[in-house]
Design an enzyme around this catalytic site. Structure first.
Site, PDB file in Angstrom:
ATOM      1  N   GLU A  25       0.805  -1.236   0.000  1.00  0.00           N
ATOM      2  CA  GLU A  25       0.000   0.000   0.000  1.00  0.00           C
ATOM      3  C   GLU A  25       0.833   1.279   0.000  1.00  0.00           C
ATOM      4  O   GLU A  25       0.609   2.178   0.799  1.00  0.00           O
ATOM      5  CB  GLU A  25      -0.958  -0.006   1.196  1.00  0.00           C
ATOM      6  CG  GLU A  25      -1.899  -1.201   1.181  1.00  0.00           C
ATOM      7  CD  GLU A  25      -2.800  -1.295   2.406  1.00  0.00           C
ATOM      8  OE1 GLU A  25      -2.721  -0.425   3.286  1.00  0.00           O
ATOM      9  OE2 GLU A  25      -3.592  -2.254   2.465  1.00  0.00           O
ATOM     10  N   ASN A  28       2.027  -5.272  -3.071  1.00  0.00           N
ATOM     11  CA  ASN A  28       0.621  -5.543  -2.769  1.00  0.00           C
ATOM     12  C   ASN A  28      -0.120  -4.234  -2.523  1.00  0.00           C
ATOM     13  O   ASN A  28       0.380  -3.350  -1.818  1.00  0.00           O
ATOM     14  CB  ASN A  28       0.572  -6.409  -1.495  1.00  0.00           C
ATOM     15  CG  ASN A  28      -0.782  -7.026  -1.218  1.00  0.00           C
ATOM     16  OD1 ASN A  28      -1.330  -7.731  -2.068  1.00  0.00           O
ATOM     17  ND2 ASN A  28      -1.336  -6.776  -0.042  1.00  0.00           N
ATOM     18  N   HIS A  68     -10.557  -5.918  -2.658  1.00  0.00           N
ATOM     19  CA  HIS A  68     -11.648  -5.619  -1.729  1.00  0.00           C
ATOM     20  C   HIS A  68     -12.723  -4.891  -2.530  1.00  0.00           C
ATOM     21  O   HIS A  68     -12.599  -3.708  -2.820  1.00  0.00           O
ATOM     22  CB  HIS A  68     -11.158  -4.713  -0.591  1.00  0.00           C
ATOM     23  CG  HIS A  68     -10.134  -5.343   0.296  1.00  0.00           C
ATOM     24  ND1 HIS A  68     -10.414  -6.444   1.089  1.00  0.00           N
ATOM     25  CD2 HIS A  68      -8.847  -5.035   0.524  1.00  0.00           C
ATOM     26  CE1 HIS A  68      -9.321  -6.770   1.775  1.00  0.00           C
ATOM     27  NE2 HIS A  68      -8.352  -5.942   1.447  1.00  0.00           N
ATOM     28  N   GLU A 115      -6.511 -10.498  -1.120  1.00  0.00           N
ATOM     29  CA  GLU A 115      -7.341 -10.259   0.072  1.00  0.00           C
ATOM     30  C   GLU A 115      -8.806 -10.163  -0.313  1.00  0.00           C
ATOM     31  O   GLU A 115      -9.558  -9.333   0.219  1.00  0.00           O
ATOM     32  CB  GLU A 115      -6.906  -8.961   0.770  1.00  0.00           C
ATOM     33  CG  GLU A 115      -5.429  -8.911   1.112  1.00  0.00           C
ATOM     34  CD  GLU A 115      -5.013  -7.630   1.843  1.00  0.00           C
ATOM     35  OE1 GLU A 115      -5.883  -6.861   2.291  1.00  0.00           O
ATOM     36  OE2 GLU A 115      -3.787  -7.405   1.962  1.00  0.00           O
TER      37      GLU A 115
HETATM   38  O1  G3I Z   1      -5.055  -7.182  19.260  1.00  0.00           O
HETATM   39  C1  G3I Z   1      -5.702  -5.990  19.665  1.00  0.00           C
HETATM   40  C2  G3I Z   1      -6.496  -6.209  20.924  1.00  0.00           C
HETATM   41  O2  G3I Z   1      -5.618  -6.551  21.964  1.00  0.00           O
HETATM   42  C3  G3I Z   1      -7.275  -4.942  21.238  1.00  0.00           C
HETATM   43  O3  G3I Z   1      -8.114  -5.163  22.346  1.00  0.00           O
HETATM   44  C4  G3I Z   1      -8.126  -4.526  20.061  1.00  0.00           C
HETATM   45  C5  G3I Z   1      -8.846  -3.218  20.315  1.00  0.00           C
HETATM   46  O4  G3I Z   1      -9.125  -2.527  19.126  1.00  0.00           O
HETATM   47  O5  G3I Z   1      -7.295  -4.350  18.945  1.00  0.00           O
HETATM   48  C6  G3I Z   1      -6.613  -5.533  18.572  1.00  0.00           C
HETATM   49  O6  G3I Z   1      -5.821  -5.262  17.454  1.00  0.00           O
HETATM   50  C7  G3I Z   1      -6.524  -5.110  16.238  1.00  0.00           C
HETATM   51  C8  G3I Z   1      -5.993  -6.139  15.246  1.00  0.00           C
HETATM   52  O7  G3I Z   1      -6.573  -5.953  13.986  1.00  0.00           O
HETATM   53  C9  G3I Z   1      -6.285  -7.583  15.680  1.00  0.00           C
HETATM   54  O8  G3I Z   1      -7.658  -7.815  15.700  1.00  0.00           O
HETATM   55  C10 G3I Z   1      -6.284  -3.709  15.711  1.00  0.00           C
HETATM   56  O9  G3I Z   1      -6.908  -2.770  16.553  1.00  0.00           O
HETATM   57  C11 G3I Z   1      -6.812  -3.574  14.321  1.00  0.00           C
HETATM   58  O10 G3I Z   1      -6.415  -2.319  13.791  1.00  0.00           O
HETATM   59  C12 G3I Z   1      -6.275  -4.681  13.438  1.00  0.00           C
HETATM   60  O11 G3I Z   1      -6.900  -4.554  12.174  1.00  0.00           O
HETATM   61  C13 G3I Z   1      -6.247  -5.192  11.114  1.00  0.00           C
HETATM   62  C14 G3I Z   1      -5.948  -4.187  10.020  1.00  0.00           C
HETATM   63  O12 G3I Z   1      -5.367  -4.851   8.910  1.00  0.00           O
HETATM   64  C15 G3I Z   1      -5.009  -3.105  10.517  1.00  0.00           C
HETATM   65  O13 G3I Z   1      -4.499  -2.349   9.473  1.00  0.00           O
HETATM   66  C16 G3I Z   1      -7.158  -6.267  10.585  1.00  0.00           C
HETATM   67  O14 G3I Z   1      -7.307  -7.295  11.564  1.00  0.00           O
HETATM   68  C17 G3I Z   1      -6.607  -6.862   9.291  1.00  0.00           C
HETATM   69  O15 G3I Z   1      -7.580  -7.686   8.706  1.00  0.00           O
HETATM   70  C18 G3I Z   1      -6.284  -5.741   8.316  1.00  0.00           C
HETATM   71  O16 G3I Z   1      -5.732  -6.296   7.163  1.00  0.00           O
HETATM   72  C19 G3I Z   1      -5.451  -5.378   6.120  1.00  0.00           C
HETATM   73  C20 G3I Z   1      -4.244  -5.878   5.371  1.00  0.00           C
HETATM   74  O17 G3I Z   1      -3.166  -6.077   6.256  1.00  0.00           O
HETATM   75  C21 G3I Z   1      -3.844  -4.922   4.264  1.00  0.00           C
HETATM   76  N1  G3I Z   1      -4.965  -4.638   3.388  1.00  0.00           N
HETATM   77  C22 G3I Z   1      -6.199  -4.204   4.047  1.00  0.00           C
HETATM   78  C23 G3I Z   1      -6.601  -5.223   5.116  1.00  0.00           C
HETATM   79  C24 G3I Z   1      -7.937  -4.828   5.739  1.00  0.00           C
HETATM   80  O18 G3I Z   1      -7.852  -3.619   6.430  1.00  0.00           O
END
Ligand code: G3I
Length: 300
Positions: A127, A167, A204, A233
């Site tokens: 990105e 990516n 997406h 994805e």
């Molecule tokens: O692990 C913590 C947890 O301890 C806490 O209580 C909670 C509170 O918000 O957050 C948890 O972490 C989160 C993490 O996912 C695990 O669930 C983060 O806040 C959250 O920001 C994170 O989101 C991820 C996101 O990338 C961040 O950029 C998504 O799971 C993940 O699916 C997403 O994946 C991205 C790809 O890497 C790149 N392309 C887009 C895609 C979707 O956004």
């Protein structure tokens, strides 16, 4: 083929999913993953903040847990991701210039050494483009426009066995400025011998008409630069069957489209969960889109 992976393997492709470490204790998820998928991506566990929380202190337990489960179940693994503006180690935030550049290089070296020879693909850079087709501004971009090629050259030296991918999202529509920006970078890299093997299109899709009719043109245009392409994805608002059928068909029509990964398995796994964008519902049942994808894979 009666499963996604068997149908994809008919044409030498894979069908992948993404999982978080928490899914390793979710038997419903694991049952479908083991039955249907032959490639796995870690949703968060191989990102820079996860793998190097403190400078020079690497942490691979979570990524390894996913890697080991996947390999034990006959899957290959896509590494995601080494350099990104988001989910960075906190210490990157206090670095800039040559110090940040060195930290990026050391991060790539450290993580790739751990997974050397083990992964099928790495999303080396994720990105890095803005919607208007120019480089996205970020702390990494501020270290110099060559940060991306430095990342790829570092990656090739660190593990010559793994395919190195760029990516991004919103690069599916051939007419879109961001697609052209990424395309021009890949063309330039190929012309100058910067090592790059593949382009990941996140795919997406939102809304009922979101599959660009020229998606296949985008895939074939990238492929014509001598890179593999992959849908890395995939998810679609409300899992519209025509969209899923179309994106699968587009991949099948392009010989260098090596596989499709959905970002989760069931709607309850999705970052877009309220949009029900995946191929399986919350009760682990395949949805109509599942049959559309399976049929498109089998038609090739
Ligand atoms: O692990 C913590 C947890 O301890 C806490 O209580 C909670 C509170 O918000 O957050 C948890 O972490 C989160 C993490 O996912 C695990 O669930 C983060 O806040 C959250 O920001 C994170 O989101 C991820 C996101 O990338 C961040 O950029 C998504 O799971 C993940 O699916 C997403 O994946 C991205 C790809 O890497 C790149 N392309 C887009 C895609 C979707 O956004």
């Amino acid at each position: 083929g009666t499963t996604l992976k068997a149908a994809a393997e008919r044409s030498g492709r894979y069908f992948g999913a993404a999982m978080g470490r928490d899914r390793l204790s979710d038997s419903g998820f694991l049952t479908i993953a083991n039955r249907e998928f032959d490639m796995m991506t870690a949703v968060n566990e191989m990102k820079p903040d996860a793998t190097e929380p403190n400078q020079g202190q690497f942490s691979f337990a979570a990524g390894d847990a996913i890697y080991n489960w996947a390999v034990q179940h006959g899957m290959r693994v896509r590494g995601h991701t080494l350099a990104w503006h988001a989910q960075q180690p906190r210490f990157w935030g206090s670095l800039s210039g040559s110090a940040l550049r060195s930290a990026m290089i050391e991060h790539i070296n450290g993580v790739m050494a751990h997974y050397r020879g083990k992964l099928a693909y790495w999303d080396v850079v994720n990105e890095a483009f803005a919607e208007n087709g120019s480089r996205r501004s970020s702390n990494l971009q501020s270290t110099g426009n060559d940060w991306i090629e430095v990342a790829f050259r570092t990656a090739r030296a660190a593990d010559p066995s793994v395919k190195l991918c760029y990516n991004d999202y919103n690069i599916e529509n051939w007419s879109y400025a961001k697609t052209q920006g990424v395309y021009n970078m890949i063309r330039d890299f190929k012309a100058r011998g910067v090592p790059i093997d593949c382009v990941g299109l996140q795919t997406h899709f939102t809304g009922g008409s979101s599959l660009p009719s020229n998606f296949q043109t985008t895939l074939s245009s990238f492929a014509a630069l001598d890179v593999d392409v992959a849908l890395t994805e995939a998810d679609v608002t409300n899992a519209a069957t025509n969209q899923y059928q179309g994106l699968t068909q587009a991949c099948m029509n392009v010989p260098r489209c090596v596989g499709i990964t959905t970002w989760g398995i069931r709607d309850s796994d999705s970052w877009r969960g309220s949009e029900n964008p995946l191929l399986f519902d919350r009760n682990s049942n395949p949805k109509a889109a599942y049959s559309a994808v399976l049929n498109a894979l089998n038609a090739a």
